[in-house]
Design a protein around this motif. Structure first.
Motif, PDB file in Angstrom:
ATOM      1  N   SER A  13      13.907  64.968  88.687  1.00  0.00           N
ATOM      2  CA  SER A  13      14.688  64.285  89.824  1.00  0.00           C
ATOM      3  C   SER A  13      14.172  62.981  89.869  1.00  0.00           C
ATOM      4  CB  SER A  13      14.673  64.894  91.068  1.00  0.00           C
ATOM      5  OG  SER A  13      14.933  63.908  92.250  1.00  0.00           O
ATOM      6  N   PRO A  14      14.963  61.858  89.971  1.00  0.00           N
ATOM      7  CA  PRO A  14      14.384  60.545  90.262  1.00  0.00           C
ATOM      8  C   PRO A  14      13.744  60.199  91.875  1.00  0.00           C
ATOM      9  CG  PRO A  14      16.490  60.542  90.497  1.00  0.00           C
ATOM     10  CD  PRO A  14      16.242  61.667  90.017  1.00  0.00           C
ATOM     11  N   LYS A  15      14.083  61.205  92.790  1.00  0.00           N
ATOM     12  CA  LYS A  15      13.642  61.033  94.112  1.00  0.00           C
ATOM     13  C   LYS A  15      12.452  61.864  94.544  1.00  0.00           C
ATOM     14  CE  LYS A  15      18.617  60.417  95.445  1.00  0.00           C
ATOM     15  NZ  LYS A  15      19.738  61.132  96.282  1.00  0.00           N
ATOM     16  N   VAL A  40       6.825  77.928  91.714  1.00  0.00           N
ATOM     17  CA  VAL A  40       6.624  76.548  91.225  1.00  0.00           C
ATOM     18  C   VAL A  40       5.555  76.659  90.686  1.00  0.00           C
ATOM     19  CG1 VAL A  40       6.526  74.306  91.931  1.00  0.00           C
ATOM     20  CG2 VAL A  40       8.118  75.762  92.983  1.00  0.00           C
ATOM     21  N   VAL A  41       5.122  76.373  89.367  1.00  0.00           N
ATOM     22  CA  VAL A  41       3.792  76.535  88.712  1.00  0.00           C
ATOM     23  C   VAL A  41       3.397  75.152  88.763  1.00  0.00           C
ATOM     24  CG1 VAL A  41       2.844  76.480  86.208  1.00  0.00           C
ATOM     25  CG2 VAL A  41       4.910  78.070  86.907  1.00  0.00           C
ATOM     26  N   SER A  42       3.984  73.952  88.466  1.00  0.00           N
ATOM     27  CA  SER A  42       3.342  72.556  88.784  1.00  0.00           C
ATOM     28  C   SER A  42       4.435  71.616  89.176  1.00  0.00           C
ATOM     29  CB  SER A  42       2.564  72.229  87.657  1.00  0.00           C
ATOM     30  OG  SER A  42       3.296  71.985  86.458  1.00  0.00           O
ATOM     31  N   THR A  43       4.049  70.427  89.525  1.00  0.00           N
ATOM     32  CA  THR A  43       4.826  69.360  89.818  1.00  0.00           C
ATOM     33  C   THR A  43       4.264  68.147  89.334  1.00  0.00           C
ATOM     34  OG1 THR A  43       4.362  69.140  92.147  1.00  0.00           O
ATOM     35  CG2 THR A  43       6.161  70.254  91.636  1.00  0.00           C
ATOM     36  N   GLY A  44       4.946  67.105  88.858  1.00  0.00           N
ATOM     37  CA  GLY A  44       4.196  65.794  88.671  1.00  0.00           C
ATOM     38  C   GLY A  44       5.204  64.815  88.359  1.00  0.00           C
ATOM     39  N   LEU A  45       4.624  63.564  88.050  1.00  0.00           N
ATOM     40  CA  LEU A  45       5.706  62.465  87.574  1.00  0.00           C
ATOM     41  C   LEU A  45       5.491  62.227  85.958  1.00  0.00           C
ATOM     42  CD1 LEU A  45       4.517  60.102  90.232  1.00  0.00           C
ATOM     43  CD2 LEU A  45       6.685  61.118  89.959  1.00  0.00           C
ATOM     44  N   ARG A  46       6.645  61.830  85.536  1.00  0.00           N
ATOM     45  CA  ARG A  46       6.645  61.667  83.976  1.00  0.00           C
ATOM     46  C   ARG A  46       7.412  60.322  83.715  1.00  0.00           C
ATOM     47  NH1 ARG A  46       3.813  65.505  84.325  1.00  0.00           N
ATOM     48  NH2 ARG A  46       3.795  67.264  82.965  1.00  0.00           N
ATOM     49  N   GLY A  47       7.597  60.068  82.650  1.00  0.00           N
ATOM     50  CA  GLY A  47       8.291  58.846  82.097  1.00  0.00           C
ATOM     51  C   GLY A  47       7.505  57.614  81.895  1.00  0.00           C
ATOM     52  N   ASP A  48       8.174  56.659  81.336  1.00  0.00           N
ATOM     53  CA  ASP A  48       7.267  55.429  81.000  1.00  0.00           C
ATOM     54  C   ASP A  48       6.629  54.702  82.201  1.00  0.00           C
ATOM     55  OD1 ASP A  48       7.806  55.574  78.276  1.00  0.00           O
ATOM     56  OD2 ASP A  48       9.660  54.221  78.355  1.00  0.00           O
ATOM     57  N   LEU A  50       6.366  56.276  85.126  1.00  0.00           N
ATOM     58  CA  LEU A  50       6.096  57.431  86.007  1.00  0.00           C
ATOM     59  C   LEU A  50       7.204  57.340  87.328  1.00  0.00           C
ATOM     60  CD1 LEU A  50       2.133  57.203  86.207  1.00  0.00           C
ATOM     61  CD2 LEU A  50       3.649  58.506  85.071  1.00  0.00           C
ATOM     62  N   ASP A  51       8.461  57.472  86.839  1.00  0.00           N
ATOM     63  CA  ASP A  51       9.409  57.443  87.949  1.00  0.00           C
ATOM     64  C   ASP A  51      10.306  58.709  87.860  1.00  0.00           C
ATOM     65  OD1 ASP A  51      10.563  56.787  85.559  1.00  0.00           O
ATOM     66  OD2 ASP A  51      11.606  54.883  86.156  1.00  0.00           O
ATOM     67  N   GLU A  52       9.948  59.563  87.119  1.00  0.00           N
ATOM     68  CA  GLU A  52      10.732  60.798  87.072  1.00  0.00           C
ATOM     69  C   GLU A  52      10.029  62.019  87.645  1.00  0.00           C
ATOM     70  OE1 GLU A  52      13.595  63.473  84.195  1.00  0.00           O
ATOM     71  OE2 GLU A  52      12.161  62.048  83.247  1.00  0.00           O
ATOM     72  N   TRP A  53      10.372  62.472  88.678  1.00  0.00           N
ATOM     73  CA  TRP A  53       9.683  63.803  89.182  1.00  0.00           C
ATOM     74  C   TRP A  53      10.010  65.008  88.178  1.00  0.00           C
ATOM     75  CZ3 TRP A  53       5.745  64.653  92.195  1.00  0.00           C
ATOM     76  CH2 TRP A  53       5.655  63.099  93.362  1.00  0.00           C
ATOM     77  N   ARG A  54       9.075  65.990  87.787  1.00  0.00           N
ATOM     78  CA  ARG A  54       9.259  67.019  87.025  1.00  0.00           C
ATOM     79  C   ARG A  54       8.547  68.250  87.914  1.00  0.00           C
ATOM     80  NH1 ARG A  54       9.957  66.285  81.212  1.00  0.00           N
ATOM     81  NH2 ARG A  54      11.216  64.440  81.077  1.00  0.00           N
ATOM     82  N   ALA A  55       9.346  69.389  87.849  1.00  0.00           N
ATOM     83  CA  ALA A  55       9.027  70.576  88.306  1.00  0.00           C
ATOM     84  C   ALA A  55       9.034  71.602  87.317  1.00  0.00           C
ATOM     85  CB  ALA A  55       9.447  71.217  89.521  1.00  0.00           C
ATOM     86  N   HIS A  56       7.964  72.290  87.146  1.00  0.00           N
ATOM     87  CA  HIS A  56       7.874  73.288  86.370  1.00  0.00           C
ATOM     88  C   HIS A  56       7.929  74.950  87.043  1.00  0.00           C
ATOM     89  CE1 HIS A  56       4.981  76.115  83.282  1.00  0.00           C
ATOM     90  NE2 HIS A  56       6.371  76.377  83.372  1.00  0.00           N
TER      91      HIS A  56
END
Length: 67
Positions: A13-15, A40-48, A50-56
């Motif tokens: 998500s971008p939000k 929810v194993v982990s969450t973090g920011l990704r992308g060039d 760091l503007d995309e939230w990711r959730a594992h």
């Protein structure tokens, strides 16, 4: 006794991280039945930038119930 299959997913998500979790779960619910647990194993920011939230996520699906 029950047999549970574990599937791992990544939502984005971008939000927010919460929305990334919700997006992954919503996609999973479209094709998976008998979801019994979500971790929810982990969450973090990704992308060039760091503007995309990711959730594992780890999802538990009941595949067999033997009594």
């Amino acid at each position: 006794m029950s047999v549970v299959k574990i599937i791992e997913l990544v939502g984005s998500s971008p939000k927010s991280s919460d929305e990334a979790v919700s997006n992954a779960l919503a996609d999973a619910k479209q094709t998976l039945r008998n979801i019994k647990a979500v971790d929810v194993v982990s969450t973090g920011l990704r992308g060039d930038n760091l503007d995309e939230w990711r959730a594992h996520l780890r999802i538990g699906i009941l595949v067999e119930s033997v009594d």
